[in-house]
Design a protein around this motif. Structure first.
Motif, PDB file in Angstrom:
ATOM      1  N   THR A  78       0.848  -1.060   0.058  1.00 44.90           N
ATOM      2  CA  THR A  78      -0.009   0.153   0.027  1.00 44.90           C
ATOM      3  C   THR A  78       0.740   1.453   0.043  1.00 44.90           C
ATOM      4  N   THR A  79       0.706   2.178  -0.671  1.00 45.94           N
ATOM      5  CA  THR A  79       1.212   3.475  -0.551  1.00 45.94           C
ATOM      6  C   THR A  79       0.545   4.548   0.243  1.00 45.94           C
ATOM      7  N   THR A  80      -0.316   4.260   1.096  1.00 46.87           N
ATOM      8  CA  THR A  80      -1.141   4.971   2.179  1.00 46.87           C
ATOM      9  C   THR A  80      -1.675   4.138   2.959  1.00 46.87           C
ATOM     10  N   ALA A  81      -2.012   4.846   4.138  1.00 43.83           N
ATOM     11  CA  ALA A  81      -2.811   4.057   5.236  1.00 43.83           C
ATOM     12  C   ALA A  81      -4.152   3.907   4.460  1.00 43.83           C
ATOM     13  N   VAL A  82      -4.728   2.697   5.031  1.00 45.44           N
ATOM     14  CA  VAL A  82      -6.092   2.580   4.340  1.00 45.44           C
ATOM     15  C   VAL A  82      -6.940   1.690   5.469  1.00 45.44           C
ATOM     16  N   SER A  83      -8.213   2.278   5.567  1.00 46.57           N
ATOM     17  CA  SER A  83      -8.785   1.505   6.843  1.00 46.57           C
ATOM     18  C   SER A  83      -9.554   0.176   6.383  1.00 46.57           C
ATOM     19  N   ARG A  84      -9.983  -0.345   7.161  1.00 42.59           N
ATOM     20  CA  ARG A  84     -10.750  -1.638   7.342  1.00 42.59           C
ATOM     21  C   ARG A  84     -11.961  -1.285   6.652  1.00 42.59           C
TER      22      ARG A  84
ATOM     23  N   LEU B 168       0.751  -6.800   1.138  1.00 41.59           N
ATOM     24  CA  LEU B 168      -0.705  -7.401   1.067  1.00 41.59           C
ATOM     25  C   LEU B 168      -0.798  -8.627   0.639  1.00 41.59           C
ATOM     26  N   THR B 169      -1.294  -9.538   1.616  1.00 38.14           N
ATOM     27  CA  THR B 169      -1.677 -11.074   1.443  1.00 38.14           C
ATOM     28  C   THR B 169      -2.982 -11.431   0.837  1.00 38.14           C
ATOM     29  N   VAL B 170      -3.289 -12.509   0.498  1.00 35.27           N
ATOM     30  CA  VAL B 170      -4.380 -12.989  -0.065  1.00 35.27           C
ATOM     31  C   VAL B 170      -5.446 -12.938   1.463  1.00 35.27           C
ATOM     32  N   GLY B 171      -5.041 -13.186   2.601  1.00 39.70           N
ATOM     33  CA  GLY B 171      -5.880 -13.161   3.563  1.00 39.70           C
ATOM     34  C   GLY B 171      -6.426 -11.966   4.004  1.00 39.70           C
ATOM     35  N   MET B 172      -5.586 -10.584   3.755  1.00 41.07           N
ATOM     36  CA  MET B 172      -6.099  -9.387   3.964  1.00 41.07           C
ATOM     37  C   MET B 172      -7.142  -8.950   3.086  1.00 41.07           C
ATOM     38  N   LEU B 173      -7.773  -9.822   2.072  1.00 38.58           N
ATOM     39  CA  LEU B 173      -8.820  -9.135   1.077  1.00 38.58           C
ATOM     40  C   LEU B 173      -9.915  -9.921   0.982  1.00 38.58           C
ATOM     41  N   LYS B 174     -10.705  -9.216   0.599  1.00 37.73           N
ATOM     42  CA  LYS B 174     -12.026 -10.133   0.292  1.00 37.73           C
ATOM     43  C   LYS B 174     -12.995  -9.322  -0.940  1.00 37.73           C
ATOM     44  N   ASN B 175     -13.797 -10.024  -1.673  1.00 42.39           N
ATOM     45  CA  ASN B 175     -14.504  -9.416  -2.522  1.00 42.39           C
ATOM     46  C   ASN B 175     -15.669  -8.507  -1.846  1.00 42.39           C
ATOM     47  N   PRO B 176     -15.877  -7.543  -2.824  1.00 45.79           N
ATOM     48  CA  PRO B 176     -17.020  -6.308  -2.453  1.00 45.79           C
ATOM     49  C   PRO B 176     -18.399  -7.343  -2.054  1.00 45.79           C
ATOM     50  N   ASP B 177     -18.890  -6.900  -1.055  1.00 46.22           N
ATOM     51  CA  ASP B 177     -20.241  -7.547  -0.954  1.00 46.22           C
ATOM     52  C   ASP B 177     -21.165  -7.170  -2.026  1.00 46.22           C
ATOM     53  N   LEU B 178     -21.677  -8.271  -2.296  1.00 49.46           N
ATOM     54  CA  LEU B 178     -22.807  -8.123  -3.511  1.00 49.46           C
ATOM     55  C   LEU B 178     -24.351  -8.288  -2.781  1.00 49.46           C
ATOM     56  N   VAL B 179     -24.332  -9.083  -1.824  1.00 49.81           N
ATOM     57  CA  VAL B 179     -25.535  -9.487  -1.252  1.00 49.81           C
ATOM     58  C   VAL B 179     -25.410  -9.274   0.469  1.00 49.81           C
ATOM     59  N   SER B 180     -26.392  -8.476   0.947  1.00 49.16           N
ATOM     60  CA  SER B 180     -26.385  -8.199   2.412  1.00 49.16           C
ATOM     61  C   SER B 180     -27.300  -9.215   3.148  1.00 49.16           C
TER      62      SER B 180
ATOM     63  N   GLY C  15      -9.812  -2.998  -6.154  1.00 47.07           N
ATOM     64  CA  GLY C  15     -11.243  -3.328  -6.336  1.00 47.07           C
ATOM     65  C   GLY C  15     -11.610  -4.339  -5.038  1.00 47.07           C
ATOM     66  N   LYS C  16     -10.650  -4.856  -4.613  1.00 46.71           N
ATOM     67  CA  LYS C  16     -10.952  -5.854  -3.235  1.00 46.71           C
ATOM     68  C   LYS C  16     -10.989  -5.021  -2.023  1.00 46.71           C
ATOM     69  N   VAL C  17     -11.787  -5.560  -1.091  1.00 48.30           N
ATOM     70  CA  VAL C  17     -11.908  -4.917   0.470  1.00 48.30           C
ATOM     71  C   VAL C  17     -11.107  -5.195   1.331  1.00 48.30           C
ATOM     72  N   LEU C  18     -10.447  -4.382   2.027  1.00 47.88           N
ATOM     73  CA  LEU C  18      -9.537  -4.898   2.975  1.00 47.88           C
ATOM     74  C   LEU C  18     -10.171  -5.414   4.253  1.00 47.88           C
ATOM     75  N   THR C  19      -9.879  -6.472   4.761  1.00 49.90           N
ATOM     76  CA  THR C  19     -10.429  -7.146   6.164  1.00 49.90           C
ATOM     77  C   THR C  19      -9.601  -6.496   7.413  1.00 49.90           C
ATOM     78  N   ARG C  20      -9.021  -5.552   7.289  1.00 50.52           N
ATOM     79  CA  ARG C  20      -8.185  -5.018   8.394  1.00 50.52           C
ATOM     80  C   ARG C  20      -7.487  -3.543   8.045  1.00 50.52           C
ATOM     81  N   SER C  21      -7.770  -2.724   8.981  1.00 44.95           N
ATOM     82  CA  SER C  21      -6.786  -1.557   8.485  1.00 44.95           C
ATOM     83  C   SER C  21      -5.148  -1.900   8.288  1.00 44.95           C
ATOM     84  N   VAL C  22      -4.464  -0.965   7.356  1.00 48.17           N
ATOM     85  CA  VAL C  22      -3.107  -1.163   7.238  1.00 48.17           C
ATOM     86  C   VAL C  22      -2.466   0.135   7.175  1.00 48.17           C
ATOM     87  N   ARG C  23      -1.240   0.164   7.256  1.00 51.30           N
ATOM     88  CA  ARG C  23      -0.423   1.318   7.290  1.00 51.30           C
ATOM     89  C   ARG C  23       0.232   1.411   5.866  1.00 51.30           C
ATOM     90  N   ALA C  24       0.559   2.526   5.373  1.00 50.40           N
ATOM     91  CA  ALA C  24       1.587   2.834   4.273  1.00 50.40           C
ATOM     92  C   ALA C  24       2.661   1.853   4.220  1.00 50.40           C
TER      93      ALA C  24
END
Length: 199
Positions: free
Chosen positions: A83-89, A134-146, A121-130
């Motif tokens: 990541t180039t910047t801090a990104v929130s969960r 990134l690993t596969v476990g930190m990401l998930k697909n955006p929610d399409l159904v709630s 386009g993926k969603v972070l499962t936790r906040s990260v610093r710059a």
């Protein structure tokens, strides 16, 4: 013998990491106090490991003359996504928040990402610093159904396709499996999310 072990390890590395940008390899030579006959074609194999790691032992077997274990330290450098910047969960990652840097991947989990497109386009499962790798476990697909959404349940076999109204009992993204209640039969079934409002 050291040169032969280096060549053996380079072949193993090239097979396991064909996209490596840089390889650093140091093989510790045999103890100089040992009086060994020359071995033209030793039988070489990784000892106690089934893959290349940052530190390995190579078994060198020279017919019935001797068997040695030579230690080697290895670095394999490849680009990984950071990541180039801090990104929130729960944030959806944008291309301008990502870049690649070259690191020793043997010091990392095997679930690293190599191209920024894998994370965009993926969603972070936790906040990260710059600068976070990134690993596969930190990401998930955006929610399409709630949970609680009205969805269409699609069941198919061959050319037969049946569509039924249902209610999602969980939240999820593309390809994720969730429970859905069939509104016609009131039965709960498992299904895979195929698109917005479709299971």
């Amino acid at each position: 013998l050291v040169q032969q072990v280096e060549g053996f390890l380079l072949e193993q590395i090239d097979e396991s990491y064909p996209e490596a940008m840089e390889v650093n390899l140091t093989v510790r030579p045999p103890d100089t106090r040992l009086k060994l006959d020359e071995c033209v074609e030793p039988k070489l194999s990784l000892h106690g490991a089934d893959q290349i790691r940052s530190r390995v032992l190579v078994r060198a077997e020279c017919t019935d003359t001797f068997v040695l274990h030579l230690a080697a330290n290895i670095e394999v450098k490849q680009p990984v996504v950071v990541t180039t910047t801090a990104v929130s969960r729960q944030s959806v990652l944008r291309a301008d928040q990502l870049e690649t840097e070259t690191v020793n991947i043997l010091a990392m989990s095997r679930q690293y990402l190599q191209a920024t497109e894998e994370a965009t386009g993926k969603v972070l499962t936790r906040s990260v610093r710059a600068g976070t790798q990134l690993t596969v476990g930190m990401l998930k697909n955006p929610d399409l159904v709630s949970r609680g959404d009205s969805v269409v349940i699609i069941a198919s076999r061959g050319e037969l396709v049946v569509r039924m109204p249902g209610v999602a009992m969980a939240t999820g993204g593309m390809g994720e499996q969730i429970n859905v209640r069939n509104e016609s039969s009131d039965r709960v079934v498992k299904g895979w999310i195929k698109g917005p409002g479709e299971v």
